[in-house]
Design a protein around this motif. Sequence first.
Motif, mmCIF file in Angstrom:
data_model
loop_
_atom_site.group_PDB
_atom_site.id
_atom_site.type_symbol
_atom_site.label_atom_id
_atom_site.label_comp_id
_atom_site.label_asym_id
_atom_site.label_seq_id
_atom_site.Cartn_x
_atom_site.Cartn_y
_atom_site.Cartn_z
ATOM 1 N N LEU A 85 0.818 -1.216 0.000
ATOM 2 C CA LEU A 85 0.000 0.000 0.000
ATOM 3 C C LEU A 85 0.849 1.261 0.000
ATOM 4 N N ALA A 86 1.994 1.252 0.679
ATOM 5 C CA ALA A 86 2.891 2.414 0.649
ATOM 6 C C ALA A 86 3.483 2.605 -0.747
ATOM 7 N N LEU A 87 3.757 1.503 -1.430
ATOM 8 C CA LEU A 87 4.327 1.562 -2.775
ATOM 9 C C LEU A 87 3.384 2.274 -3.751
ATOM 10 N N PHE A 88 2.070 2.078 -3.568
ATOM 11 C CA PHE A 88 1.082 2.625 -4.507
ATOM 12 C C PHE A 88 0.427 3.923 -4.025
ATOM 13 N N ALA A 89 0.475 4.226 -2.732
ATOM 14 C CA ALA A 89 -0.249 5.372 -2.167
ATOM 15 C C ALA A 89 0.091 6.674 -2.892
ATOM 16 N N ASP A 90 -0.946 7.352 -3.348
ATOM 17 C CA ASP A 90 -0.823 8.662 -4.006
ATOM 18 C C ASP A 90 0.109 8.638 -5.215
ATOM 19 N N ARG A 91 0.421 7.448 -5.736
ATOM 20 C CA ARG A 91 1.353 7.352 -6.851
ATOM 21 C C ARG A 91 0.831 6.493 -7.992
ATOM 22 N N VAL A 92 0.123 5.386 -7.656
ATOM 23 C CA VAL A 92 -0.274 4.421 -8.676
ATOM 24 C C VAL A 92 -1.751 4.070 -8.508
ATOM 25 N N ASP A 93 -2.485 4.080 -9.626
ATOM 26 C CA ASP A 93 -3.853 3.570 -9.671
ATOM 27 C C ASP A 93 -3.779 2.158 -10.242
ATOM 28 N N THR A 94 -4.508 1.220 -9.621
ATOM 29 C CA THR A 94 -4.457 -0.167 -10.067
ATOM 30 C C THR A 94 -5.856 -0.713 -10.316
ATOM 31 N N THR A 95 -5.910 -1.696 -11.197
ATOM 32 C CA THR A 95 -7.088 -2.556 -11.339
ATOM 33 C C THR A 95 -6.583 -3.985 -11.508
ATOM 34 N N HIS A 96 -7.277 -4.917 -10.864
ATOM 35 C CA HIS A 96 -6.926 -6.337 -10.940
ATOM 36 C C HIS A 96 -8.154 -7.124 -11.361
ATOM 37 N N GLN A 97 -7.989 -8.009 -12.342
ATOM 38 C CA GLN A 97 -9.049 -8.934 -12.754
ATOM 39 C C GLN A 97 -8.533 -10.359 -12.612
ATOM 40 N N VAL A 98 -9.314 -11.181 -11.928
ATOM 41 C CA VAL A 98 -8.949 -12.573 -11.669
ATOM 42 C C VAL A 98 -9.722 -13.469 -12.634
ATOM 43 N N THR A 99 -8.995 -14.357 -13.322
ATOM 44 C CA THR A 99 -9.640 -15.308 -14.224
ATOM 45 C C THR A 99 -9.065 -16.706 -13.995
ATOM 46 N N ASN A 100 -9.783 -17.695 -14.500
ATOM 47 C CA ASN A 100 -9.354 -19.090 -14.511
ATOM 48 C C ASN A 100 -8.946 -19.632 -13.141
ATOM 49 N N PRO A 101 -9.686 -19.295 -12.067
ATOM 50 C CA PRO A 101 -9.287 -19.845 -10.771
ATOM 51 C C PRO A 101 -9.543 -21.348 -10.721
ATOM 52 N N ARG A 102 -8.565 -22.073 -10.205
ATOM 53 C CA ARG A 102 -8.671 -23.520 -9.965
ATOM 54 C C ARG A 102 -8.294 -23.757 -8.518
ATOM 55 N N VAL A 103 -9.047 -24.606 -7.839
ATOM 56 C CA VAL A 103 -8.890 -24.796 -6.404
ATOM 57 C C VAL A 103 -8.774 -26.280 -6.082
ATOM 58 N N ALA A 104 -7.872 -26.605 -5.171
ATOM 59 C CA ALA A 104 -7.779 -27.947 -4.585
ATOM 60 C C ALA A 104 -7.816 -27.771 -3.073
ATOM 61 N N VAL A 105 -8.817 -28.362 -2.434
ATOM 62 C CA VAL A 105 -9.003 -28.257 -0.986
ATOM 63 C C VAL A 105 -8.536 -29.553 -0.335
ATOM 64 N N ASP A 106 -7.793 -29.410 0.759
ATOM 65 C CA ASP A 106 -7.341 -30.562 1.524
ATOM 66 C C ASP A 106 -7.500 -30.229 3.009
#
Length: 168
Positions: A85-106
């Motif tokens: 958060l310090a790296l981006f604060a008042d300096r960088v705008d971001t957007t993240h999109q998550v695709t193709n999630p695969r999950v294995a539960v143990d």
Amino acid sequence: MYVTSAQALSASAHDPDAVVRELRDRAEIVDALYRFGLGQDLKDKELFASAFAADAELDFRPAAAKWGGRPPLMRGRDAIVSTILALFADRVDTTHQVTNPRVAVDGDTARLTALVEAQHLLTADHGTFALLKNPYDVELIRDGGRWGVRRMTIDNAWYTGNPVAIFG
């Protein structure tokens, strides 16, 4: 690196309670990655922190190595949250999109693989940007009533733009 099982659920279709438990776990597991991305995008410290277990590790080194970056291995939820958060604060705008999630539960652990497209634009000049497509390899633990990231490794499939938009 990828979860490659041939089916989504391991619970027997003949055990509806087990199916519901597994579906809930899977939704909560993927939600940890959504909290990771949206917490950064909104610069929401609580939401971002909620994605991680207390002893989490975040390894962005494989991705950064593709363009010569050398970030440290980040250890501990508080250090990860404050560093990112310090790296981006008042300096960088971001957007993240998550695709193709695969999950294995143990039991109380899980593994998640996904592709994340991350856009980083300098706040003062959106013409300076870095767009990345990153494979994520994530180990999670059940942390009370939710799932949290214990280890996250981020690699990079491709990028365009200028990495200065990420690291300065």
